[in-house]
Design a protein around this motif. Structure first.
Motif, PDB file in Angstrom:
ATOM      1  N   GLY A  32      49.071  34.038  57.876  1.00  0.00           N
ATOM      2  CA  GLY A  32      48.631  35.336  58.377  1.00  0.00           C
ATOM      3  C   GLY A  32      48.887  36.491  57.449  1.00  0.00           C
ATOM      4  O   GLY A  32      48.505  37.629  57.752  1.00  0.00           O
ATOM      5  N   VAL A  33      49.505  36.247  56.292  1.00  0.00           N
ATOM      6  CA  VAL A  33      49.771  37.329  55.338  1.00  0.00           C
ATOM      7  C   VAL A  33      48.450  37.789  54.711  1.00  0.00           C
ATOM      8  O   VAL A  33      47.547  36.983  54.485  1.00  0.00           O
ATOM      9  N   THR A  34      48.307  39.094  54.479  1.00  0.00           N
ATOM     10  CA  THR A  34      47.115  39.582  53.787  1.00  0.00           C
ATOM     11  C   THR A  34      47.205  39.218  52.318  1.00  0.00           C
ATOM     12  O   THR A  34      48.289  39.127  51.745  1.00  0.00           O
ATOM     13  N   LEU A  35      46.036  39.037  51.702  1.00  0.00           N
ATOM     14  CA  LEU A  35      45.991  38.526  50.336  1.00  0.00           C
ATOM     15  C   LEU A  35      45.179  39.434  49.424  1.00  0.00           C
ATOM     16  O   LEU A  35      44.179  40.027  49.838  1.00  0.00           O
ATOM     17  N   SER A  36      45.607  39.495  48.154  1.00  0.00           N
ATOM     18  CA  SER A  36      44.791  40.089  47.099  1.00  0.00           C
ATOM     19  C   SER A  36      44.792  39.131  45.919  1.00  0.00           C
ATOM     20  O   SER A  36      45.645  38.252  45.805  1.00  0.00           O
ATOM     21  N   THR A  37      43.809  39.309  45.054  1.00  0.00           N
ATOM     22  CA  THR A  37      43.724  38.494  43.847  1.00  0.00           C
ATOM     23  C   THR A  37      43.027  39.296  42.766  1.00  0.00           C
ATOM     24  O   THR A  37      42.378  40.305  43.043  1.00  0.00           O
ATOM     25  N   ASP A  38      43.181  38.850  41.535  1.00  0.00           N
ATOM     26  CA  ASP A  38      42.504  39.472  40.393  1.00  0.00           C
ATOM     27  C   ASP A  38      41.714  38.384  39.678  1.00  0.00           C
ATOM     28  O   ASP A  38      42.297  37.422  39.166  1.00  0.00           O
ATOM     29  N   LEU A  39      40.386  38.556  39.645  1.00  0.00           N
ATOM     30  CA  LEU A  39      39.507  37.572  39.018  1.00  0.00           C
ATOM     31  C   LEU A  39      39.352  37.807  37.523  1.00  0.00           C
ATOM     32  O   LEU A  39      38.643  37.052  36.846  1.00  0.00           O
ATOM     33  N   HIS A  40      39.981  38.869  37.005  1.00  0.00           N
ATOM     34  CA  HIS A  40      39.948  39.219  35.583  1.00  0.00           C
ATOM     35  C   HIS A  40      38.497  39.305  35.087  1.00  0.00           C
ATOM     36  O   HIS A  40      37.679  39.960  35.714  1.00  0.00           O
ATOM     37  N   ASP A  41      38.159  38.659  33.991  1.00  0.00           N
ATOM     38  CA  ASP A  41      36.820  38.822  33.410  1.00  0.00           C
ATOM     39  C   ASP A  41      35.842  37.763  33.916  1.00  0.00           C
ATOM     40  O   ASP A  41      35.082  37.173  33.149  1.00  0.00           O
ATOM     41  N   TRP A  42      35.831  37.536  35.220  1.00  0.00           N
ATOM     42  CA  TRP A  42      34.905  36.572  35.825  1.00  0.00           C
ATOM     43  C   TRP A  42      33.465  36.979  35.536  1.00  0.00           C
ATOM     44  O   TRP A  42      33.123  38.168  35.555  1.00  0.00           O
ATOM     45  N   ASP A  43      32.634  35.989  35.280  1.00  0.00           N
ATOM     46  CA  ASP A  43      31.219  36.250  35.009  1.00  0.00           C
ATOM     47  C   ASP A  43      30.371  36.219  36.272  1.00  0.00           C
ATOM     48  O   ASP A  43      29.148  36.359  36.216  1.00  0.00           O
ATOM     49  N   GLY A  44      31.008  36.035  37.421  1.00  0.00           N
ATOM     50  CA  GLY A  44      30.274  35.969  38.675  1.00  0.00           C
ATOM     51  C   GLY A  44      29.712  34.601  38.989  1.00  0.00           C
ATOM     52  O   GLY A  44      29.121  34.406  40.056  1.00  0.00           O
ATOM     53  N   GLU A  45      29.889  33.637  38.073  1.00  0.00           N
ATOM     54  CA  GLU A  45      29.273  32.315  38.239  1.00  0.00           C
ATOM     55  C   GLU A  45      30.285  31.171  38.220  1.00  0.00           C
ATOM     56  O   GLU A  45      30.074  30.150  38.876  1.00  0.00           O
ATOM     57  N   ASN A  46      31.344  31.293  37.453  1.00  0.00           N
ATOM     58  CA  ASN A  46      32.307  30.196  37.298  1.00  0.00           C
ATOM     59  C   ASN A  46      32.877  29.805  38.664  1.00  0.00           C
ATOM     60  O   ASN A  46      33.498  30.629  39.337  1.00  0.00           O
ATOM     61  N   PRO A  47      32.668  28.556  39.100  1.00  0.00           N
ATOM     62  CA  PRO A  47      33.091  28.161  40.454  1.00  0.00           C
ATOM     63  C   PRO A  47      34.604  28.147  40.653  1.00  0.00           C
ATOM     64  O   PRO A  47      35.064  28.200  41.804  1.00  0.00           O
ATOM     65  N   TYR A  48      35.373  28.077  39.568  1.00  0.00           N
ATOM     66  CA  TYR A  48      36.837  28.061  39.720  1.00  0.00           C
ATOM     67  C   TYR A  48      37.330  29.300  40.462  1.00  0.00           C
ATOM     68  O   TYR A  48      38.284  29.240  41.246  1.00  0.00           O
ATOM     69  N   HIS A  49      36.682  30.445  40.212  1.00  0.00           N
ATOM     70  CA  HIS A  49      37.137  31.709  40.780  1.00  0.00           C
ATOM     71  C   HIS A  49      36.745  31.892  42.246  1.00  0.00           C
ATOM     72  O   HIS A  49      37.293  32.770  42.927  1.00  0.00           O
ATOM     73  N   GLU A  50      35.787  31.127  42.718  1.00  0.00           N
ATOM     74  CA  GLU A  50      35.214  31.394  44.038  1.00  0.00           C
ATOM     75  C   GLU A  50      36.213  31.288  45.189  1.00  0.00           C
ATOM     76  O   GLU A  50      36.192  32.133  46.092  1.00  0.00           O
ATOM     77  N   PRO A  51      37.100  30.276  45.236  1.00  0.00           N
ATOM     78  CA  PRO A  51      38.063  30.257  46.345  1.00  0.00           C
ATOM     79  C   PRO A  51      38.923  31.519  46.402  1.00  0.00           C
ATOM     80  O   PRO A  51      39.232  32.012  47.493  1.00  0.00           O
ATOM     81  N   PHE A  52      39.294  32.045  45.253  1.00  0.00           N
ATOM     82  CA  PHE A  52      40.077  33.275  45.209  1.00  0.00           C
ATOM     83  C   PHE A  52      39.234  34.455  45.706  1.00  0.00           C
ATOM     84  O   PHE A  52      39.677  35.249  46.535  1.00  0.00           O
ATOM     85  N   ALA A  53      38.006  34.546  45.189  1.00  0.00           N
ATOM     86  CA  ALA A  53      37.129  35.656  45.541  1.00  0.00           C
ATOM     87  C   ALA A  53      36.796  35.674  47.023  1.00  0.00           C
ATOM     88  O   ALA A  53      36.650  36.752  47.615  1.00  0.00           O
TER      89      ALA A  53
END
Length: 304
Positions: free
Chosen positions: A157-178
Motif C-alpha cells: 500500500g505504500v505510494t511509489l515513484s520511479t525514475d526512467l532516466h533516458d527511456w526512449d518510450g519503447e524499451n520494455p524493461y522500463h514498462e513495469p516501472f512506468a
C-alpha cells in the motif's frame, strides 16, 4: 529497522569512476592524458536520491545489494557520513560500478558494468515488506532486481515513484516501472515527443504525476491531465557537471509532495535542486539543504 521512514529508496547503490575528457563524443585516439585525474567515489542514482532526501530533512532508508569489496566499503562510508540508514543485502558478484566520462560542458556518458548482478537476485521479501510497511513512500530505481520488487511494494500500500532516466518510450524493461509508480520521472533526452510519452504513461499505468526533465530547457509536468512547462532554475554557481541532477530533482520534488505542496511547486523545488547539483563536481557528493531550497524557491508553506 526504522520505526518510521519518510522515503524508502530501493536500489541504485554503487560506485562511479569519474574521468574528465576533452569533449563528448570522445574522438578515437590511442591515448589521452587526463590532467584532472581519475576518481572513484560512491554515488549512483539511489545513493544520490537518498542523499538529496536526507539533506532536505526526510527520514530515509536505502535498501540494495552490496558486495564485500572496496566499492561496497565506499558506499557504506557515504551513508555513514551523511547518516543515511542502509540495509545491504550481500552480493557475491560485487558492488555495482560505472565509469562516467564528463565533458568540459558538464555533459556525461555513463558506462555501466552489468556483471555485478545475477538474474535470480531478489530482495528478501520479509525485509522489503517490513521497510515498506514503515514508510510513507518508496522510490524505486531501475536497477535489477527492483522490477521484481514492484508487486510486493504495491501490495503493502505504500505510494511509489520511479525514475526512467533516458527511456526512449519503447524499451520494455522500463514498462513495469512506468506503469506501477504513482509518480514517474524521466528525461526528455531520448523522447521525440515528450508529451505523447508522458500521457501514454499516465493512461496505461497508475501515475497521477509524470515529470520529464529537459536540462537547460526546464521540465514538463503532467498532473491532473494538464501539461505545464517548468522553467529552468538559475544555477547558483558555474555549471561543472550534470551528474546527479535528475536524482536531485526527484528528491526535492518528493520533499515537496510529502509536505503537501502542489505539483507545480514540487517541480520548482526539483528544478532548483537539479540546478544546484550541476554546480557540484562529479568527484564530490553534495545536496541542497532545506533552508537553501526554500530560499531558492520562496513562497508557499514550509513542507514538514
Amino acid at each position: 529497522m526504522d520505526d518510521a521512514i519518510d522515503v524508502l529508496v530501493l536500489g541504485g547503490a554503487g560506485v562511479d569512476t569519474i574521468v574528465r575528457v576533452p569533449g563528448l563524443p570522445l574522438p578515437y585516439a590511442d591515448s589521452y592524458m587526463i590532467d584532472s585525474g581519475i576518481h572513484s567515489r560512491a554515488g549512483q542514482t539511489g545513493d544520490f536520491v537518498a542523499l538529496g532526501l536526507t539533506a532536505l530533512g526526510l527520514r530515509t532508508h536505502h535498501l540494495d545489494f552490496l558486495g564485500d569489496d572496496p566499492e561496497g566499503d565506499l558506499v557504506r562510508a557515504l551513508h555513514e557520513k551523511h547518516d543515511i540508514a542502509l540495509t545491504a543485502v550481500p552480493q557475491p558478484l560485487g558492488t555495482k560500478r560505472a565509469v562516467n566520462l564528463v565533458g568540459p560542458d558538464g555533459r556525461r556518458l555513463s558506462l555501466y558494468d552489468t556483471s555485478r548482478a545475477h538474474p535470480g537476485d531478489r530482495f528478501p521479501e520479509d525485509t522489503l515488506r517490513s521497510l515498506a510497511g514503515a514508510s510513507r513512500h518508496a522510490h524505486v530505481s531501475l536497477t535489477q532486481p527492483c522490477a521484481d520488487a514492484l508487486p510486493v511494494l504495491r501490495d503493502t500500500g505504500v505510494t511509489l515513484s520511479t525514475d526512467l532516466h533516458d527511456w526512449d518510450g519503447e524499451n520494455p524493461y522500463h514498462e513495469p516501472f512506468a506503469h506501477t509508480a504513482d509518480v514517474v520521472f524521466l528525461s526528455a533526452a531520448a523522447l521525440p515527443d515528450p508529451e505523447a510519452t508522458m500521457r501514454r504513461i499516465a493512461a496505461r499505468g497508475r501515475a497521477r504525476i509524470v515529470v520529464a526533465t529537459a536540462g537547460a530547457a526546464g521540465a514538463h509536468l503532467l498532473a491532473d491531465g494538464e501539461l505545464t512547462h517548468i522553467p529552468p532554475a538559475v544555477p547558483p554557481a558555474p555549471v561543472v557537471d550534470s551528474n546527479g541532477a535528475g536524482d536531485a530533482f526527484a528528491a526535492a520534488f518528493l520533499y515537496g509532495l510529502l509536505g503537501g505542496e502542489p505539483p507545480r511547486r514540487c517541480a520548482e523545488f526539483g528544478a532548483a535542486a537539479g540546478a544546484y547539483a550541476c554546480t557540484v563536481p562529479a568527484t564530490e557528493s553534495a545536496a541542497l539543504s532545506r533552508d537553501a531550497l526554500l530560499k531558492a524557491v520562496p513562497g508557499g508553506g514550509r513542507p514538514s
